[in-house]
Design a protein around this motif. Structure first.
Motif, PDB file in Angstrom:
ATOM      1  N   SER A  81       0.810  -1.221   0.000  1.00 41.84           N
ATOM      2  CA  SER A  81       0.000   0.000   0.000  1.00 41.84           C
ATOM      3  C   SER A  81       0.842   1.268   0.000  1.00 41.84           C
ATOM      4  CB  SER A  81      -0.903   0.023   1.239  1.00 41.84           C
ATOM      5  OG  SER A  81      -0.135   0.268   2.416  1.00 41.84           O
ATOM      6  N   ARG A  82       2.146   1.124   0.157  1.00 43.95           N
ATOM      7  CA  ARG A  82       3.023   2.289   0.324  1.00 43.95           C
ATOM      8  C   ARG A  82       2.993   3.211  -0.886  1.00 43.95           C
ATOM      9  NH1 ARG A  82       9.618   2.504   1.248  1.00 43.95           N
ATOM     10  NH2 ARG A  82       9.916   4.352  -0.037  1.00 43.95           N
ATOM     11  N   VAL A  83       2.884   4.504  -0.618  1.00 48.89           N
ATOM     12  CA  VAL A  83       3.009   5.523  -1.661  1.00 48.89           C
ATOM     13  C   VAL A  83       3.980   6.581  -1.159  1.00 48.89           C
ATOM     14  CG1 VAL A  83       0.751   5.184  -2.720  1.00 48.89           C
ATOM     15  CG2 VAL A  83       0.965   6.754  -0.796  1.00 48.89           C
ATOM     16  N   ASP A  84       4.873   7.036  -2.026  1.00 46.21           N
ATOM     17  CA  ASP A  84       5.774   8.131  -1.688  1.00 46.21           C
ATOM     18  C   ASP A  84       5.031   9.444  -1.917  1.00 46.21           C
ATOM     19  OD1 ASP A  84       7.774   6.338  -1.107  1.00 46.21           O
ATOM     20  OD2 ASP A  84       8.691   6.456  -3.096  1.00 46.21           O
ATOM     21  N   ILE A  85       5.117  10.341  -0.929  1.00 48.87           N
ATOM     22  CA  ILE A  85       4.313  11.560  -0.956  1.00 48.87           C
ATOM     23  C   ILE A  85       5.145  12.789  -1.300  1.00 48.87           C
ATOM     24  CG2 ILE A  85       2.942  13.125   0.478  1.00 48.87           C
ATOM     25  CD1 ILE A  85       2.016  10.689   2.025  1.00 48.87           C
ATOM     26  N   ALA A  86       6.263  12.978  -0.601  1.00 49.91           N
ATOM     27  CA  ALA A  86       7.005  14.232  -0.768  1.00 49.91           C
ATOM     28  C   ALA A  86       8.477  14.033  -0.468  1.00 49.91           C
ATOM     29  CB  ALA A  86       6.426  15.309   0.147  1.00 49.91           C
ATOM     30  N   ARG A  87       9.275  14.936  -1.032  1.00 49.23           N
ATOM     31  CA  ARG A  87      10.721  14.973  -0.794  1.00 49.23           C
ATOM     32  C   ARG A  87      11.039  16.246  -0.015  1.00 49.23           C
ATOM     33  NH1 ARG A  87      14.056  12.377  -4.411  1.00 49.23           N
ATOM     34  NH2 ARG A  87      15.335  14.244  -4.681  1.00 49.23           N
ATOM     35  N   SER A  88      11.865  16.097   1.017  1.00 50.85           N
ATOM     36  CA  SER A  88      12.133  17.225   1.908  1.00 50.85           C
ATOM     37  C   SER A  88      13.627  17.440   2.085  1.00 50.85           C
ATOM     38  CB  SER A  88      11.483  16.956   3.276  1.00 50.85           C
ATOM     39  OG  SER A  88      11.751  17.996   4.181  1.00 50.85           O
ATOM     40  N   HIS A  89      14.033  18.717   2.109  1.00 52.42           N
ATOM     41  CA  HIS A  89      15.434  19.093   2.322  1.00 52.42           C
ATOM     42  C   HIS A  89      15.608  19.704   3.706  1.00 52.42           C
ATOM     43  CE1 HIS A  89      15.092  18.836  -2.040  1.00 52.42           C
ATOM     44  NE2 HIS A  89      16.404  18.752  -2.113  1.00 52.42           N
ATOM     45  N   VAL A  90      16.833  19.658   4.195  1.00 54.93           N
ATOM     46  CA  VAL A  90      17.175  20.249   5.493  1.00 54.93           C
ATOM     47  C   VAL A  90      17.605  21.700   5.299  1.00 54.93           C
ATOM     48  CG1 VAL A  90      18.693  20.104   7.500  1.00 54.93           C
ATOM     49  CG2 VAL A  90      17.850  18.009   6.418  1.00 54.93           C
ATOM     50  N   ALA A  91      17.140  22.558   6.187  1.00 53.75           N
ATOM     51  CA  ALA A  91      17.495  23.980   6.127  1.00 53.75           C
ATOM     52  C   ALA A  91      18.107  24.413   7.458  1.00 53.75           C
ATOM     53  CB  ALA A  91      16.271  24.828   5.798  1.00 53.75           C
ATOM     54  N   ILE A  92      18.618  25.633   7.454  1.00 52.73           N
ATOM     55  CA  ILE A  92      19.309  26.204   8.611  1.00 52.73           C
ATOM     56  C   ILE A  92      18.613  27.501   8.982  1.00 52.73           C
ATOM     57  CG2 ILE A  92      21.547  26.997   9.498  1.00 52.73           C
ATOM     58  CD1 ILE A  92      22.788  25.515   7.013  1.00 52.73           C
ATOM     59  N   ALA A  93      18.476  27.771  10.283  1.00 53.35           N
ATOM     60  CA  ALA A  93      17.794  28.995  10.709  1.00 53.35           C
ATOM     61  C   ALA A  93      18.487  29.603  11.909  1.00 53.35           C
ATOM     62  CB  ALA A  93      16.333  28.702  11.047  1.00 53.35           C
ATOM     63  N   VAL A  94      18.257  30.908  12.085  1.00 50.74           N
ATOM     64  CA  VAL A  94      18.753  31.661  13.239  1.00 50.74           C
ATOM     65  C   VAL A  94      17.596  32.496  13.770  1.00 50.74           C
ATOM     66  CG1 VAL A  94      21.136  31.764  12.401  1.00 50.74           C
ATOM     67  CG2 VAL A  94      19.511  33.579  11.773  1.00 50.74           C
ATOM     68  N   ALA A  95      17.814  33.158  14.892  1.00 49.94           N
ATOM     69  CA  ALA A  95      16.787  34.038  15.452  1.00 49.94           C
ATOM     70  C   ALA A  95      16.541  35.210  14.502  1.00 49.94           C
ATOM     71  CB  ALA A  95      17.216  34.546  16.818  1.00 49.94           C
ATOM     72  N   ALA A  96      15.315  35.675  14.477  1.00 54.93           N
ATOM     73  CA  ALA A  96      14.964  36.801  13.606  1.00 54.93           C
ATOM     74  C   ALA A  96      15.853  37.999  13.902  1.00 54.93           C
ATOM     75  CB  ALA A  96      13.496  37.170  13.813  1.00 54.93           C
ATOM     76  N   GLY A  97      16.463  38.551  12.870  1.00 57.73           N
ATOM     77  CA  GLY A  97      17.320  39.724  13.015  1.00 57.73           C
ATOM     78  C   GLY A  97      18.763  39.419  13.327  1.00 57.73           C
ATOM     79  N   ALA A  98      19.088  38.171  13.627  1.00 54.80           N
ATOM     80  CA  ALA A  98      20.475  37.812  13.926  1.00 54.80           C
ATOM     81  C   ALA A  98      21.299  37.816  12.634  1.00 54.80           C
ATOM     82  CB  ALA A  98      20.544  36.437  14.581  1.00 54.80           C
ATOM     83  N   PRO A  99      22.619  38.012  12.729  1.00 52.39           N
ATOM     84  CA  PRO A  99      23.455  37.943  11.527  1.00 52.39           C
ATOM     85  C   PRO A  99      23.327  36.583  10.852  1.00 52.39           C
ATOM     86  CG  PRO A  99      24.681  38.879  13.377  1.00 52.39           C
ATOM     87  CD  PRO A  99      23.390  38.352  13.935  1.00 52.39           C
ATOM     88  N   LEU A 100      23.297  36.572   9.533  1.00 50.87           N
ATOM     89  CA  LEU A 100      23.152  35.323   8.797  1.00 50.87           C
ATOM     90  C   LEU A 100      24.529  34.750   8.476  1.00 50.87           C
ATOM     91  CD1 LEU A 100      20.342  36.284   6.236  1.00 50.87           C
ATOM     92  CD2 LEU A 100      20.117  35.346   8.553  1.00 50.87           C
ATOM     93  N   PRO A 101      24.855  33.566   8.966  1.00 48.28           N
ATOM     94  CA  PRO A 101      26.165  32.979   8.681  1.00 48.28           C
ATOM     95  C   PRO A 101      26.255  32.527   7.225  1.00 48.28           C
ATOM     96  CG  PRO A 101      24.781  31.391   9.825  1.00 48.28           C
ATOM     97  CD  PRO A 101      24.014  32.684   9.812  1.00 48.28           C
ATOM     98  N   ASP A 102      27.470  32.387   6.762  1.00 50.66           N
ATOM     99  CA  ASP A 102      27.720  31.856   5.427  1.00 50.66           C
ATOM    100  C   ASP A 102      27.480  30.348   5.467  1.00 50.66           C
ATOM    101  OD1 ASP A 102      28.618  31.091   2.942  1.00 50.66           O
ATOM    102  OD2 ASP A 102      30.689  31.728   3.251  1.00 50.66           O
ATOM    103  N   VAL A 103      26.558  29.839   4.639  1.00 48.94           N
ATOM    104  CA  VAL A 103      26.287  28.402   4.598  1.00 48.94           C
ATOM    105  C   VAL A 103      26.367  27.891   3.159  1.00 48.94           C
ATOM    106  CG1 VAL A 103      24.879  28.437   6.691  1.00 48.94           C
ATOM    107  CG2 VAL A 103      23.775  28.784   4.463  1.00 48.94           C
ATOM    108  N   ARG A 104      27.186  28.564   2.330  1.00 52.54           N
ATOM    109  CA  ARG A 104      27.203  28.233   0.908  1.00 52.54           C
ATOM    110  C   ARG A 104      28.057  27.013   0.567  1.00 52.54           C
ATOM    111  NH1 ARG A 104      28.821  34.105  -1.205  1.00 52.54           N
ATOM    112  NH2 ARG A 104      30.075  33.895   0.704  1.00 52.54           N
ATOM    113  N   SER A 105      28.848  26.527   1.523  1.00 49.17           N
ATOM    114  CA  SER A 105      29.679  25.362   1.252  1.00 49.17           C
ATOM    115  C   SER A 105      29.765  24.504   2.512  1.00 49.17           C
ATOM    116  CB  SER A 105      31.092  25.787   0.843  1.00 49.17           C
ATOM    117  OG  SER A 105      31.770  26.383   1.944  1.00 49.17           O
ATOM    118  N   GLU A 106      30.255  23.291   2.357  1.00 48.50           N
ATOM    119  CA  GLU A 106      30.420  22.402   3.508  1.00 48.50           C
ATOM    120  C   GLU A 106      31.359  23.021   4.529  1.00 48.50           C
ATOM    121  OE1 GLU A 106      31.950  17.853   4.581  1.00 48.50           O
ATOM    122  OE2 GLU A 106      31.627  18.449   2.491  1.00 48.50           O
ATOM    123  N   ASP A 107      32.496  23.563   4.081  1.00 45.80           N
ATOM    124  CA  ASP A 107      33.448  24.171   5.018  1.00 45.80           C
ATOM    125  C   ASP A 107      32.822  25.356   5.749  1.00 45.80           C
ATOM    126  OD1 ASP A 107      35.392  22.345   4.355  1.00 45.80           O
ATOM    127  OD2 ASP A 107      36.448  23.669   2.957  1.00 45.80           O
TER     128      ASP A 107
END
Length: 235
Positions: A81-107
């Motif tokens: 009966s199994r059906v695949d519904i959706a694909r999901s990615h992991v994201a990164i978050a900080v507190a509202a207004g906090a500086p946004l870190p660089d997350v463009r690469s693994e390093d």
């Protein structure tokens, strides 16, 4: 699928928190189209699997595909009966207004984790992935005292908004629309993980026909726009 024949039947399901908003919207749409109500209990994924294993009276379950596979191997859900519904990615978050870190690469992500204070992740697939990354990078021991794992069913975004952690990782669908946080972006491709969420009928299912119709609806193109609205892609 014929949506003209309306019914007052109710189906009961259980799911992890990652799909909570999507399933709520789709259940409303399905009821409007068919008259059949889908009552869905959303809890932590580990708790959802435990309750299905215990034989609670659910018609269907929605979890990460590997969890569905384990339940099928145990005879708790019908593998056919199994059906695949959706694909999901992991994201990164900080507190509202906090500086946004660089997350463009693994390093860059690794460096941001080493510089920040407390780091939050969940008990779900994203948390498991983060722990593996920390071990691979050789930083697990160095940051152990700064790790805060969200209790099952508690969004990482809530920990960020409350000031309990400074940098949080979770499925994008669970970070979207959380007040008090800013989403920095997805994990970069080199370390991204895609979780497929699937549905299956439970051993304790009572409403066979209505449940099959609902699962077919969840996997149909009619559900695609809602999935995208809440940060997932059709499977």
């Amino acid at each position: 699928m014929d949506y003209a024949a309306r019914t007052s039947v109710e189906v009961a399901g259980i799911a992890s928190m990652a799909t909570r908003q999507i399933l709520a919207r789709l259940a409303t749409q399905f009821e409007r189209d068919t008259g059949c109500r889908a009552a869905i209990t959303s809890v932590g994924g580990v708790e959802a699997a435990r309750r299905v294993q215990a034989g609670e009276a659910f018609d269907f379950v929605v979890l990460a595909s590997d969890a569905i596979d384990r339940l099928a191997a145990e005879g708790c859900v019908d593998a056919l009966s199994r059906v695949d519904i959706a694909r999901s990615h992991v994201a990164i978050a900080v507190a509202a207004g906090a500086p946004l870190p660089d997350v463009r690469s693994e390093d860059a992500v690794r460096d941001a984790i080493l510089r920040v204070g407390r780091i939050g992740y969940s008990t779900g697939p994203s948390g498991t992935h983060l722990k593996r990354l920390f071990a691979r990078w050789g930083i697990a021991d160095a940051i152990a005292s700064r790790i805060v794992q969200a209790p099952p069913g508690v969004p990482v975004g809530t920990l960020i908004a409350n000031g309990d952690v400074e940098l949080g990782f979770q499925q994008l669908s669970e970070l979207l629309h959380v007040p008090g946080i800013d989403i920095v972006g997805p994990l970069p491709p080199a370390i991204q993980i895609v979780t497929v969420f699937s549905a299956a009928t439970c051993r304790a299912m009572r409403e066979h026909q209505a449940t099959a119709r609902f699962l077919a609806f969840l996997a149909s193109p009619r559900a695609d726009d809602v999935k995208r609205e809440y940060g997932m892609e059709p499977a």
